[in-house]
Design an enzyme around this catalytic site. Structure first.
Site, mmCIF file in Angstrom:
data_model
loop_
_atom_site.group_PDB
_atom_site.id
_atom_site.type_symbol
_atom_site.label_atom_id
_atom_site.label_comp_id
_atom_site.label_asym_id
_atom_site.label_seq_id
_atom_site.Cartn_x
_atom_site.Cartn_y
_atom_site.Cartn_z
ATOM 1 N N THR A 86 0.871 -1.183 0.000
ATOM 2 C CA THR A 86 0.000 0.000 0.000
ATOM 3 C C THR A 86 0.906 1.231 0.000
ATOM 4 O O THR A 86 0.974 1.963 0.992
ATOM 5 C CB THR A 86 -0.921 0.034 1.241
ATOM 6 O OG1 THR A 86 -0.104 -0.104 2.420
ATOM 7 C CG2 THR A 86 -1.942 -1.081 1.220
ATOM 8 N N CYS A 263 7.631 1.817 6.459
ATOM 9 C CA CYS A 263 6.420 2.022 7.279
ATOM 10 C C CYS A 263 6.269 3.426 7.845
ATOM 11 O O CYS A 263 5.287 4.106 7.541
ATOM 12 C CB CYS A 263 6.412 1.017 8.423
ATOM 13 S SG CYS A 263 6.104 -0.649 7.866
HETATM 14 C C1 UDX Z 1 8.471 -0.466 11.834
HETATM 15 C C2 UDX Z 1 7.739 -0.884 13.130
HETATM 16 O O1 UDX Z 1 8.692 -1.028 14.182
HETATM 17 C C3 UDX Z 1 6.963 -2.165 12.897
HETATM 18 O O2 UDX Z 1 6.232 -2.502 14.072
HETATM 19 C C4 UDX Z 1 5.997 -1.884 11.757
HETATM 20 O O3 UDX Z 1 5.139 -2.919 11.525
HETATM 21 C C5 UDX Z 1 6.773 -1.536 10.495
HETATM 22 O O4 UDX Z 1 7.548 -0.370 10.771
HETATM 23 P P1 UDX Z 1 10.731 -1.122 10.578
HETATM 24 O O5 UDX Z 1 10.370 -0.043 9.631
HETATM 25 O O6 UDX Z 1 11.162 -2.432 10.040
HETATM 26 O O7 UDX Z 1 9.469 -1.453 11.545
HETATM 27 O O8 UDX Z 1 11.920 -0.633 11.492
HETATM 28 P P2 UDX Z 1 12.150 -0.038 12.951
HETATM 29 O O9 UDX Z 1 13.097 -0.903 13.664
HETATM 30 O O10 UDX Z 1 10.888 0.282 13.634
HETATM 31 O O11 UDX Z 1 12.931 1.314 12.589
HETATM 32 C C6 UDX Z 1 12.348 2.327 11.781
HETATM 33 C C7 UDX Z 1 13.288 3.489 11.621
HETATM 34 O O12 UDX Z 1 13.438 4.198 12.827
HETATM 35 C C8 UDX Z 1 14.698 3.112 11.174
HETATM 36 O O13 UDX Z 1 15.133 4.048 10.213
HETATM 37 C C9 UDX Z 1 15.513 3.221 12.448
HETATM 38 O O14 UDX Z 1 16.865 3.487 12.212
HETATM 39 C C10 UDX Z 1 14.815 4.373 13.132
HETATM 40 N N1 UDX Z 1 14.970 4.360 14.587
HETATM 41 C C11 UDX Z 1 14.402 3.375 15.339
HETATM 42 C C12 UDX Z 1 15.696 5.376 15.223
HETATM 43 O O15 UDX Z 1 16.228 6.280 14.560
HETATM 44 N N2 UDX Z 1 15.784 5.372 16.580
HETATM 45 C C13 UDX Z 1 15.211 4.408 17.351
HETATM 46 O O16 UDX Z 1 15.340 4.494 18.588
HETATM 47 C C14 UDX Z 1 14.501 3.373 16.706
#
Ligand code: UDX
Length: 433
Positions: A86, A263
């Site tokens: 999506t 996401c």
């Molecule tokens: C996310 C959600 O966690 C998950 O539950 C949802 O279903 C899909 O989106 P994802 O996109 O795989 O998962 O990665 P995630 O680990 O959540 O990190 C997302 C982004 O945030 C990354 O760019 C990461 O580097 C950043 N991030 C995460 C930070 O900059 N600081 C943090 O403390 C955590």
């Protein structure tokens, strides 16, 4: 049980493989013939730790199949999961539901007997109602219930997130559908995963609200990091200090170059659009999105400042391109904006990423890709960590110092303790410290 996953992308493939691992019979369907052909040969279309092995085992055990034939797979299935993409629609930022609706039409035509149709794709509030209308319109005799069951999988940790979830959310008013869904997830009762049953629209909103909250938490700590730099405080200690308060929690408080991925950027935008459609604005989420967008270019300015205010004709070596470690996903990766900004300022950008270089080549054409971190560091004016892959956590600084033109480390993920790097003769710039 017989389950079908429509869409063998990230969500469909991980969910399908894990359901098969729990003992269900699963068919993963996709429209891309090359993808199905590759999966049948055991070749994964994405990099996700542990996935290839689970797929291999379950294909061998005969519980997991891949197919182009949606109609055949849906016949007699207990539950059909719609797990297609999506993406943000070009122009207006709404979630593009074309693939979801197309899948609904095909399911309508093919379903036989009672079938639970589950939207697993992230879909705006009310999409389940529309899927139900579509199915009833194309096949008035269809005996179906449409259920919302959002996924909460983090890339790179998707298998463990699936098998040990914090919660399972099921949105339906139908007792019969609830029973089917409970049976689908029964293997997880062993792990005592809490199941939340709620109304379908509530379930759809839970997914967006969850992601928006996490995105907001990240933007919050990043804004605090900026303030720390101004007032001489340490954001990691601030994060620890507030995170020990159980009401806040210590997760998702790592300051960095901003969030990316498939996401958070898409879902925060879509949530803002949903609110706009209902004559309201979500000021907190809009600020989160705006801050994150500006942050990426701000990180490029940080790198330029570390290079003495000018990067024209300087060699900048980038460690890590993907939006986070343990994935090959480049979608909305902060590296894209940061590198573009550095190139706009005249820098010669070299990069290394353990998994992301092939996908990156499509977006970052002017970058020179290297064989490892030391390879790209040769004669560099600065080394920049954008993604915190494990392989970058124990760099040999004395080796780097002999290789580099000037020993400057910009650590956008706060992987290192600054004074240790400085002891090795480097200039060190972190985030919020
Ligand atoms: C996310 C959600 O966690 C998950 O539950 C949802 O279903 C899909 O989106 P994802 O996109 O795989 O998962 O990665 P995630 O680990 O959540 O990190 C997302 C982004 O945030 C990354 O760019 C990461 O580097 C950043 N991030 C995460 C930070 O900059 N600081 C943090 O403390 C955590």
């Amino acid at each position: 049980m017989r389950l079908v996953m429509i869409g063998s992308g990230y969500v469909g493939l991980v969910s399908g493989a894990c359901f098969a691992d729990f003992g269900h019979d699963v068919v993963c369907v996709d429209k891309i013939a090359a993808k199905i052909e590759a999966l049948n040969k055991g070749i994964m279309p994405i990099f996700e730790p542990g996935l290839a092995e689970i797929v291999r085992n379950n294909v061998y055990a005969g519980r997991l199949k891949f197919s182009l034939d949606l109609a055949d797979a849906v016949k007699g299935a207990d539950a059909v999961f719609i797990a297609v993409g999506t993406p943000s629609r070009r122009g207006d930022g709404h979630a593009d539901l074309a693939y979801v609706y197309a899948a609904a039409k095909e399911v309508a035509a093919a379903s036989t007997g009672y079938t639970v149709v589950v939207t697993k794709s992230t879909v705006p509030v009310g999409t389940g109602d529309e899927v139900e209308r579509i199915i009833k319109r194309f096949n008035p005799d269809a005996n179906i219930d449409v259920v919302s069951n959002p996924e909460f999988l983090r890339e790179g940790a998707a298998i463990s997130d699936f098998k040990r979830p914090d919660r399972i959310v099921i949105g339906t008013d139908s007792k019969r559908a609830e029973e089917v869904m409970r049976a689908v997830y029964r293997p997880l009762y062993l792990n005592e995963a809490p199941i939340l049953i709620c109304e379908r629209r509530t379930s759809e909103l839970i997914k967006y609200a969850g992601n928006a909250f996490l995105a907001m938490k990240i933007s919050f700590i990043n804004e605090m990091a900026d303030l720390c730099e101004k007032v001489g405080a340490d954001v990691q200690k601030v994060a620890k200090g507030i995170g020990l308060d159980k009401r806040i929690g210590d997760k998702f408080l790592h300051a960095g170059p901003g969030y990316g991925g498939s996401c958070f950027p898409k879902d925060t935008l879509a949530l803002v659009k949903t609110a706009n459609d209902h004559d309201m604005s979500l000021g907190l989420i809009e600020a989160t999105v705006d801050f994150n967008e500006k942050r990426k270019r701000a990180m490029a300015r940080k790198i330029v400042a570390a290079c003495g205010g000018n990067v024209r004709d300087k060699k900048i070596a980038i460690l890590g391109l993907t939006f986070k470690p343990n994935t090959d996903d480049m979608r909305e990766a902060p590296s894209l904006s940061i590198i573009q900004a550095l190139q706009d300022a005249g820098a010669d950008v070299h990069a290394y990423d353990p998994e992301g270089m092939d996908p990156a080549r499509e977006f970052l054409k002017e970058v020179t890709y290297g064989a490892n971190g030391y390879d790209i560091a040769a004669a560099a004016d600065a080394l920049v960590i954008i993604t915190e892959w494990d392989i970058f956590r124990a760099l040999d600084f004395s080796r780097l110092k002999t290789l580099m033109k000037s020993p400057v480390l910009v650590d956008l993920r706060n992987v290192y303790k600054g004074d240790e790097v400085v002891q090795n003769g480097f200039t060190y710039v972190g985030v919020g410290r």
